[in-house]
Design a protein around this motif. Structure first.
Motif, short mmCIF file in Angstrom:
data_model
loop_
_atom_site.label_atom_id
_atom_site.label_comp_id
_atom_site.label_asym_id
_atom_site.label_seq_id
_atom_site.Cartn_x
_atom_site.Cartn_y
_atom_site.Cartn_z
N PRO A 84 -19.33 63.87 92.86
CA PRO A 84 -19.77 62.66 93.57
C PRO A 84 -19.60 62.78 95.07
N PRO A 85 -20.29 61.92 95.82
CA PRO A 85 -20.01 61.80 97.26
C PRO A 85 -18.64 61.18 97.46
N ASP A 86 -18.16 61.20 98.68
CA ASP A 86 -16.79 60.75 98.94
C ASP A 86 -16.66 59.23 99.03
N MET A 87 -17.64 58.57 99.66
CA MET A 87 -17.59 57.12 99.81
C MET A 87 -18.96 56.54 99.48
N VAL A 88 -18.95 55.51 98.65
CA VAL A 88 -20.19 54.94 98.14
C VAL A 88 -20.22 53.43 98.37
N ASN A 89 -21.38 52.95 98.84
CA ASN A 89 -21.67 51.52 98.89
C ASN A 89 -22.45 51.20 97.62
N ASN A 90 -21.76 50.64 96.63
CA ASN A 90 -22.35 50.41 95.31
C ASN A 90 -22.94 49.01 95.27
N THR B 20 -18.99 19.37 99.63
CA THR B 20 -18.92 20.45 100.63
C THR B 20 -18.40 21.77 100.07
N SER B 21 -17.88 21.78 98.86
CA SER B 21 -17.35 23.01 98.28
C SER B 21 -18.49 24.00 98.04
N ILE B 22 -18.19 25.27 98.16
CA ILE B 22 -19.23 26.30 98.08
C ILE B 22 -18.74 27.53 97.34
N PHE B 23 -19.71 28.32 96.94
CA PHE B 23 -19.46 29.66 96.45
C PHE B 23 -19.42 30.56 97.68
N ALA B 24 -18.29 31.19 97.94
CA ALA B 24 -18.16 32.10 99.08
C ALA B 24 -17.25 33.25 98.67
N SER B 25 -17.58 34.43 99.07
CA SER B 25 -16.78 35.55 98.59
C SER B 25 -16.96 36.79 99.44
N ALA B 26 -15.95 37.62 99.39
CA ALA B 26 -16.09 38.96 99.93
C ALA B 26 -16.85 39.76 98.89
N GLY B 27 -17.79 40.54 99.36
CA GLY B 27 -18.57 41.33 98.43
C GLY B 27 -19.10 42.58 99.07
N GLU B 28 -20.20 43.07 98.53
CA GLU B 28 -20.77 44.34 98.95
C GLU B 28 -19.73 45.42 98.71
N MET B 29 -19.77 46.00 97.53
CA MET B 29 -18.70 46.90 97.08
C MET B 29 -18.79 48.29 97.73
N TYR B 30 -17.66 48.73 98.26
CA TYR B 30 -17.50 50.08 98.80
C TYR B 30 -16.32 50.71 98.10
N PHE B 31 -16.48 51.95 97.63
CA PHE B 31 -15.36 52.61 96.97
C PHE B 31 -15.33 54.09 97.30
N VAL B 32 -14.18 54.68 97.09
CA VAL B 32 -13.96 56.11 97.33
C VAL B 32 -13.91 56.82 95.99
N SER B 33 -14.59 57.94 95.90
CA SER B 33 -14.62 58.71 94.65
C SER B 33 -13.33 59.52 94.50
N SER B 34 -12.62 59.28 93.42
CA SER B 34 -11.37 60.01 93.20
C SER B 34 -11.62 61.49 92.95
N LYS B 35 -12.82 61.85 92.50
CA LYS B 35 -13.15 63.24 92.21
C LYS B 35 -14.05 63.87 93.28
N GLY B 36 -14.18 63.19 94.42
CA GLY B 36 -14.93 63.76 95.53
C GLY B 36 -14.14 64.87 96.21
N LYS B 37 -14.77 65.56 97.13
CA LYS B 37 -14.10 66.66 97.83
C LYS B 37 -13.16 66.16 98.92
#
Length: 477
Positions: free
Chosen positions: A119-125, A347-364
């Motif tokens: 895999p690549p080292d860092m992925v925006n999934n 006034t309550s809303i759905f709000a969240s941190a998102g846009e997933m970024y992760f590091v591949s444990s099996k990357g180089k």
């Protein structure tokens, strides 16, 4: 009523907001966990790059090791990576080659590489064809990010990375207590509209359901589709709206119970009331022709003045930048209260941190991958992201003094008005099969005359199937 801290800490994003991951990511235990899909968990890499840990290099990055980064090219584009984050990494490690690429179908491009443990080292999934994040974690393909969050901030003296973030960020990317994912973009969700069009016609953003339907009648009489979304790939925008209403009606525990696969969570009265209310909107004010359209096609119709309300997250303004006429002014409003007895305020809303970024444990170069995320989480990195995308990040105070756009200004005002009354869920990140079923059930409800009972029963059956499937790891909050 305020959302309790546990609910706030379990926010998730954009789940939003936005996926139809490739099918078949889970095999039966007898066949081997995720064999042939995202790679097994037993093949540990032996040639990973590693340097000396120092005060200036807390993650032990090897200075000349190549780093491979893959970014989803969607609503946020990729310029924030090529113009901000990659140059930041290169400035610190000038000997390193950063191999950058983008993809519109992450699973299609990367799933074979995870299968072969290359895999690549860092992925925006992200995107409509993202990989099943829960399955990747379950297969041991994702790096534990504890070291990253415990490291010193890149450019905020005296603070660790974890201390610079909006509360709940780390928990939101955790799976059974361990942080594996950085949800980076802090997104607000609601009903988006053209404030210039509304001002021209004397229309006011509604707060109650009666006001909402009355305005939809006026909009329809003006020859404009009052409300719509794209059935081909954006049904998650709409099930988000339905569950936002359910949380307002019954409180945030409605969503927590759905996340935790509790018995009867989907057939709860609050979910049924919400589904019934939205089914009426689909039947009376939607456009059945939009069932087969993609999100950008319906969004373009809104830019052309043919659609009034559109459910989405705050990436919308940037995604439509090239097609938005100069006179069009994005604005966003909370989902209206369905009843006078809703447990959460209008006034309550759905709000969240998102846009997933992760590091591949099996990357180089997983240490380089974590370092790349540290640059993203710097104040400069976060500010640059917002300037490029018109979307906030999870880094506190990063946009102080930044000139904002109409949509971002409106979203910030909505978030401020919500105070602590914001909420989210995790189940689409955790269980792709449930996400797939929710998309189909939502389209049936909104476009094909479905009923609230049918929607809830269909989703409960799907949730029970996931719960009873021993090959799927279960997560709780």
């Amino acid at each position: 009523m305020s959302v309790n801290p546990e609910s706030v800490s379990d926010l998730t994003r954009r789940t939003v907001l936005r996926r139809a991951a490739a099918a078949g990511l889970l095999a039966t235990p007898a066949a081997g966990l995720l064999t042939g899909c995202v790679g097994g968990g037993n093949d540990e890499p032996t040639d990973q790059a590693e340097g000396e840990k120092t005060k200036d290099n807390p993650l032990g990055v090897k200075a000349d090791a190549e780093l491979e980064v893959v970014i989803f090219n969607g609503g946020l584009g990729t310029k924030y990576a090529t113009d901000v984050h990659v140059p930041s990494y290169k400035a610190k490690f000038p000997q390193a080659n950063v191999k950058f690429s983008q993809a519109e179908e992450i699973a299609t491009v990367l799933q074979p590489r995870f299968t072969s443990n290359t895999p690549p080292d860092m992925v925006n999934n992200a995107g409509s064809k993202l990989m099943d994040q829960g399955a990747l974690v379950q297969a041991g393909q994702v790096q534990d990010l504890t070291e990253l969050f415990e490291a010193d901030s890149l450019d905020i003296p005296g603070k660790k990375v974890k201390d610079t973030l909006i509360p709940g960020t780390i928990e939101q990317g955790s799976f059974n207590g361990k942080p594996y994912v950085l949800n980076y973009a802090f997104t607000v969700y609601g009903l988006w509209y053209d404030s210039a069009l509304f001002e021209k016609n004397g229309w006011t953003a509604p707060k109650t359901w009666a006001e909402f339907t009355a305005l939809c009648d006026k909009i329809k009489a003006a020859g404009i589709t009052p409300y719509s979304y794209a059935g081909a790939n954006a049904a998650y925008y709409q099930y988000l709206a339905i569950l936002t209403s359910a949380a307002k009606i019954g409180g945030p525990d409605v969503l927590k119970n759905i996340d935790n696969l509790e018995p009867g969570a989907w057939t709860n009265d609050a979910v049924k009331q919400a589904a019934a209310a939205w089914a009426e909107i689909g039947a009376k004010y939607g456009n059945k022709a939009h069932l087969g359209l993609k999100h950008t096609e319906v969004q373009l119709q809104q830019n052309q003045g043919k659609v009034a309300f559109y459910p989405s997250g705050s990436w919308l303004e940037n995604e439509q930048a090239k097609d938005t006429p100069p006179a069009f002014k994005y604005a966003v409003m909370p989902v209206p209260s369905v009843t006078a007895a809703d447990k959460l305020p209008q006034t309550s809303i759905f709000a969240s941190a998102g846009e997933m970024y992760f590091v591949s444990s099996k990357g180089k170069n997983p240490r380089g991958g974590m370092e790349y995320l540290r640059h993203m989480l710097s104040k400069a990195g976060a500010k640059g992201f917002t300037e490029q995308t018109k979307v906030l990040t999870v880094v506190q105070g990063a946009v102080d003094g930044v000139a904002v756009s109409p949509g971002l200004t409106s979203g910030n005002a909505m978030l401020t008005a919500a105070g602590s009354d914001y909420f989210s869920y995790r189940w689409p990140d955790w269980y792709k099969k449930l996400d797939d079923e929710a998309r189909a059930a939502t389209n049936e409800l909104m476009f094909n005359g479905g009923s609230a009972d049918r929607f809830c029963e269909r989703m409960q059956k799907a949730a029970d199937a996931v719960k009873n499937d021993p090959s799927i790891e279960k997560f709780k909050r």
